[in-house]
Design a protein around this motif. Structure first.
Motif, mmCIF file in Angstrom:
data_model
loop_
_atom_site.group_PDB
_atom_site.id
_atom_site.type_symbol
_atom_site.label_atom_id
_atom_site.label_comp_id
_atom_site.label_asym_id
_atom_site.label_seq_id
_atom_site.Cartn_x
_atom_site.Cartn_y
_atom_site.Cartn_z
ATOM 1 N N VAL A 148 -4.264 -3.815 2.664
ATOM 2 C CA VAL A 148 -2.974 -3.308 3.146
ATOM 3 C C VAL A 148 -3.216 -2.028 3.937
ATOM 4 N N VAL A 196 4.065 -2.935 -2.673
ATOM 5 C CA VAL A 196 3.829 -4.378 -2.620
ATOM 6 C C VAL A 196 3.505 -4.919 -4.010
ATOM 7 N N CYS A 200 2.678 -8.858 2.685
ATOM 8 C CA CYS A 200 1.917 -8.087 3.673
ATOM 9 C C CYS A 200 1.805 -8.795 5.016
ATOM 10 N N ASN A 201 2.109 -10.082 5.042
ATOM 11 C CA ASN A 201 1.951 -10.897 6.258
ATOM 12 C C ASN A 201 3.287 -11.487 6.700
ATOM 13 N N TYR A 220 2.020 -5.339 6.869
ATOM 14 C CA TYR A 220 1.310 -4.276 6.173
ATOM 15 C C TYR A 220 -0.207 -4.457 6.286
ATOM 16 N N ARG A 221 -0.654 -5.093 7.359
ATOM 17 C CA ARG A 221 -2.057 -5.458 7.444
ATOM 18 C C ARG A 221 -2.946 -4.304 7.922
#
Length: 403
Positions: A74, A83, A228-229, A248-249
């Motif tokens: 992340v 998350v 996150c994706n 959030y990558r």
């Protein structure tokens, strides 16, 4: 008595401590690979033939390091906590119990999603969350506990897991400062439901910025990966968004740096451990200084910080720090109590409509009068540096009537 540097005497140490971060040819090599690959982000785009993507490699190696089955990278450690709470099923309006002696992200990451931090006090002899203070904070709205592995010392995961199981709560490990630490031989981040780590530039394993979640629960991994994706699902289509998520990558560049840094981690951990043990030996019994208790179930301490407490003969913590700093020792005061933090109180009021004040007298005393620390780069210095730190602290303690 020897004249203090702050009063015009000779400083005990005049040489800089180990620099941080430490980098070399491997970082340059891996960064160059990413640059030339054409695959700079982790989610899409084809790389040149023969290129091994760095993010999957980092996640795999990090999960192995912490004894976890899965890992998700992340953008930073703060987002990792947010998350993790979402992935474990917490929702806005739920409460999560946290210690007040921690970086603000432990609380603000919860508040970012409308989850309300409830503060349970810390143990005076470890500075870690006191498991016996948790149950009195549990309400019907409580859905989780965040165990903070402060300074690299694992919290009492055995007792915390018992409490979490008894009340049906998610147990999140904030291991931002604890890469490589173990509790009863198990890597932190693999003991509770989800662990969160920071790769921010000050951390023992760093990529400038970045974070990682770890878990042994496949459902939690899929939830976290999806969040996150932008709501995609593993092995799903590019425009198949089945959950609410955000981008959030991490980037391939950050993963490259982290992979290179991992090759030095074991040697650096060993050096910190040796020098922390030496400092404990040199400071043990010094009047004016009290060492922290280390639970024997901590089978590896990551020593992101070297923490100790000041004895009551030291009547002014800030003055002790000033005198130590003048001797060339970068002693720091540490955190302020999050249960008294204005931004946390005001944001909690925004979500709840209530003014919530939690009494945490042990934490407040530690912050005001007792707890101090040295950063990890001091322990990365040579043995002479550690001995000079001890000499300086002896000298300052004597100025307060210590021995």
């Amino acid at each position: 008595m020897e004249k203090l540097a702050i009063d015009g005497g000779t400083p005990t140490r005049t040489t800089p401590f180990a620099s941080w971060p430490i980098a070399g040819e491997l970082e340059l090599e891996l960064l160059k690979e990413v640059l030339e690959s054409g695959k700079w982000g982790g989610a899409a785009g084809a790389a040149k033939a023969g290129y091994e993507p760095k993010l999957p490699a980092l996640e795999r190696k990090f999960a192995e390091l912490q004894d976890a089955a899965y890992a998700v990278s992340v953008v930073n450690g703060t987002v990792a906590i947010t998350v993790a709470l979402q992935a474990a099923g917490l929702k806005p309006g739920d409460e999560v119990i946290v210690p007040p002696y921690t970086f603000i992200a432990t609380a603000s990451a919860a508040l970012a999603f409308g989850i309300i931090p409830v503060f349970a006090d810390i143990e005076a002899d470890t500075l870690l969350i006191d498991p016996e203070k948790i149950e009195e904070r549990i309400t019907p709205r409580t859905k989780g506990i965040i165990a903070v592995h402060l300074a690299g010392a694992p919290a009492n995961m055995t007792r915390l897991q018992e409490i979490a199981d008894k009340h049906g709560l998610a147990l999140i490990e904030d291991a931002a400062q604890a890469v490589g630490a173990t509790w009863e031989g198990r890597g932190v981040g693999s003991i509770g439901d989800i662990g969160t780590f920071s790769l921010q530039s000050s951390k023992n394993l760093n990529a400038g910025e970045g974070g990682i979640l770890t878990t042994n629960n496949r459902d939690y991994w899929e939830n976290a990966w999806s969040i996150c994706n932008v709501g995609r699902i593993p092995d799903g289509g590019w425009y198949q968004h089945e959950r609410f998520g955000q981008n959030y990558r991490m980037t391939e560049f950050q993963a490259a740096i982290a992979l290179a840094q991992m090759t030095r981690l074991e040697e650096q951990m060993g050096r910190r451990e040796r020098h922390a043990a030496l400092l404990n030996e040199l400071l043990d019994g010094v009047k004016g200084i009290r060492l922290l208790r280390q639970d024997p179930r901590i089978t590896r301490h990551a020593y992101h910080l070297y923490m100790f407490k000041l004895d009551p003969i030291v009547t002014d913590k800030n003055e002790f720090i000033r005198r130590a700093n003048a001797e060339g020792v970068p002693l720091a005061s540490g955190y302020i109590p999050l249960n008294r933090n204005v931004s946390v109180i005001e944001t909690t009021r925004m979500w709840t409509g209530e003014d919530r004040i939690y009494e945490c007298p042990v934490c407040e005393s530690m912050c005001e009068k007792e707890a101090v620390w040295l950063s990890q780069n001091v322990l990365l210095s040579d043995e002479q540096a550690v001995r000079e730190v001890a000499d300086a602290l002896h000298k300052v303690s004597r100025s307060f009537g210590g021995s």
